[in-house]
Design an enzyme around this catalytic site. Structure first.
Site, mmCIF file in Angstrom:
data_model
loop_
_atom_site.group_PDB
_atom_site.id
_atom_site.type_symbol
_atom_site.label_atom_id
_atom_site.label_comp_id
_atom_site.label_asym_id
_atom_site.label_seq_id
_atom_site.Cartn_x
_atom_site.Cartn_y
_atom_site.Cartn_z
ATOM 1 C CB CYS A 229 -0.912 0.007 1.217
ATOM 2 S SG CYS A 229 -2.272 1.195 1.048
ATOM 3 C CB CYS B 114 -1.621 4.843 3.353
ATOM 4 S SG CYS B 114 -1.604 3.302 4.274
ATOM 5 C CB CYS C 106 -4.320 3.834 -0.114
ATOM 6 S SG CYS C 106 -4.694 3.713 1.652
ATOM 7 C CE LYS D 271 -7.685 -1.300 4.509
ATOM 8 N NZ LYS D 271 -6.279 -0.985 4.217
ATOM 9 N NE ARG E 291 -6.399 4.829 8.808
ATOM 10 C CZ ARG E 291 -7.602 5.126 8.359
ATOM 11 N NH1 ARG E 291 -8.176 6.267 8.718
ATOM 12 N NH2 ARG E 291 -8.234 4.308 7.554
ATOM 13 C CE LYS F 46 -7.218 -3.852 7.636
ATOM 14 N NZ LYS F 46 -6.222 -3.108 6.930
ATOM 15 C CE1 TYR G 163 -0.809 -5.273 14.227
ATOM 16 C CE2 TYR G 163 -3.204 -5.287 14.453
ATOM 17 C CZ TYR G 163 -2.072 -4.904 13.765
ATOM 18 O OH TYR G 163 -2.184 -4.171 12.616
HETATM 19 C C1 PBG Z 1 -2.924 0.178 4.840
HETATM 20 C C2 PBG Z 1 -3.479 -0.639 5.923
HETATM 21 C C3 PBG Z 1 -4.259 -0.261 7.023
HETATM 22 C C4 PBG Z 1 -4.409 -1.399 7.815
HETATM 23 C C5 PBG Z 1 -3.747 -2.439 7.165
HETATM 24 N N1 PBG Z 1 -3.197 -1.948 5.987
HETATM 25 C C6 PBG Z 1 -4.775 1.059 7.435
HETATM 26 C C7 PBG Z 1 -5.758 1.767 6.635
HETATM 27 O O1 PBG Z 1 -6.313 1.269 5.653
HETATM 28 O O2 PBG Z 1 -6.002 2.917 6.990
HETATM 29 C C8 PBG Z 1 -5.114 -1.481 9.131
HETATM 30 C C9 PBG Z 1 -4.656 -2.582 10.023
HETATM 31 C C10 PBG Z 1 -5.064 -2.430 11.449
HETATM 32 O O3 PBG Z 1 -5.837 -1.532 11.833
HETATM 33 O O4 PBG Z 1 -4.578 -3.244 12.242
HETATM 34 N N2 PBG Z 1 -3.789 0.658 3.910
#
Ligand code: PBG
Length: 324
Positions: free
Chosen positions: A120, A122, A130, A195, A205, A248, A313
């Site tokens: 990604c 971001c 992203c 997602k 973040r 997710k 985690y």
């Molecule tokens: C990157 C990404 C994110 C997460 C995984 N890959 C953050 C987002 O989309 O803002 C979130 C993972 C988590 O909250 O544990 N795009």
């Protein structure tokens, strides 16, 4: 006459009986541990909103993963956090970008370990979105070119599985084609297929320093209200060539997982995200919840809903519990 002929408590009477009729199990091979990798040496930077999780420099990552492997963990998911961010997210596809370096180091130390790389922009862009931004919007097709570059860099570094998490349309097909053309037809793709634009990513973040500088991600991530659309997203990633499909976040979206699971032959993963982790940790810290029982119940619920794989985690912690 259901009752008194049928008494479901008969098979719940002892642990021996309960064990015999148990439908779902959680094993260490179902678990994937995420790591946040930073530049530098001997750096461990704790993440305030994610107790027991830290950003790690590559040398510290190697040590942490040794401990994970010792506990039986076989797969990790890497997020790179570069020192230098720019408009184009160039460190995402630089040959010596942090996630590429971490992947090489892990594969050198632990050739058997399954290394999954989050793909990604971001974490790498100065604006925190992203993808490629023009006129205040994230541009889909221009972003695909950058994602392809990132995927090739990760494959070249030795990633076993590439996991695109950006939610641009068409990226799975484009990445598959590019990997195959470059000789990486054995590298698998785990698609963040459904997602959602979730508030449960808040702690992540902070951890990845990837909050968008303006606006939010609702113009590319999914509306939490939509279940049918999630099935559509998942179907497209199937057709485009994803090897593993992901939903997710996890617990609030188990209905999506349960609906999608029977429709596709691929393994399904769920991502037990940072906010879900933080909620558990916060309640446990206050003494309001029994950590071990709540975590095991949550992860087992994901298995019951149809998850083959769980990104959490808690992976290393649970792996240690499973060994007891
Ligand atoms: C990157 C990404 C994110 C997460 C995984 N890959 C953050 C987002 O989309 O803002 C979130 C993972 C988590 O909250 O544990 N795009």
């Amino acid at each position: 006459m259901p009752f008194p002929t049928h008494r479901l408590r008969r098979l719940r009477r002892t642990e021996g009986l309960r064990r015999m009729v148990r439908e779902h199990h959680l094993r260490v091979e179902h678990l994937i541990q995420p790591y946040f990798v930073i530049e530098g040496d001997r750096r461990v930077v704790p993440i305030a909103s994610m107790p027991d999780q830290a950003q790690l420099s590559v040398d510290q990552l190697i040590e942490a993963v040794a401990h994970a492997i010792h506990n039986g963990i076989g797969a990790v998911l890497l997020f790179g956090i570069p020192d230098h961010k720019d408009e184009a997210g160039s460190q995402a596809y630089a040959e010596d970008g942090i996630i590429q370096r971490a992947t090489r180091a892990l594969k050198r130390h632990y050739p058997e370990l399954v290394v999954i790389t989050d793909l990604c922009l971001c974490e790498y862009t100065s604006h925190g979105h992203c993808g490629h931004v023009a006129h205040g919007e994230v541009r889909n097709d221009e972003t695909l070119d950058l994602l392809v570059k990132g995927a090739l860099a990760q494959a070249q570094a030795g990633a076993d599985i590439i996991a695109p998490s950006d939610m641009m349309d068409g990226r799975i097909g484009r990445i598959r084609t590019a990997l195959d053309a470059a000789g990486y037809s054995d590298v698998a793709i785990m698609a963040y297929a459904a997602k959602f634009a979730s508030a449960f990513y808040g702690p992540f973040r902070d951890a990845a320093q990837s909050a968008p500088a303006f606006g939010d991600r609702r113009a590319y991530q999914m509306d939490p209200a939509n279940g049918r659309e999630a099935l559509w997203e998942i179907a497209l990633d199937d057709i485009e060539g994803a090897d593993i499909l992901m939903v997710k976040p996890a617990l609030p979206y188990l209905d999506v997982l349960a609906r999608a699971r029977p429709l596709h032959p691929q393994p399904f993963a769920v991502y037990h995200v940072s906010g879900e982790y933080a909620m558990l940790k916060a309640a446990v810290e206050r003494g309001w919840l029994d950590e071990r029982r709540c975590v095991m119940e949550s992860l087992l619920a994901m298995r019951r809903a149809g998850a083959d794989l769980i990104i959490t985690y808690y992976a290393v912690t649970v792996a240690a519990w499973l060994q007891e």
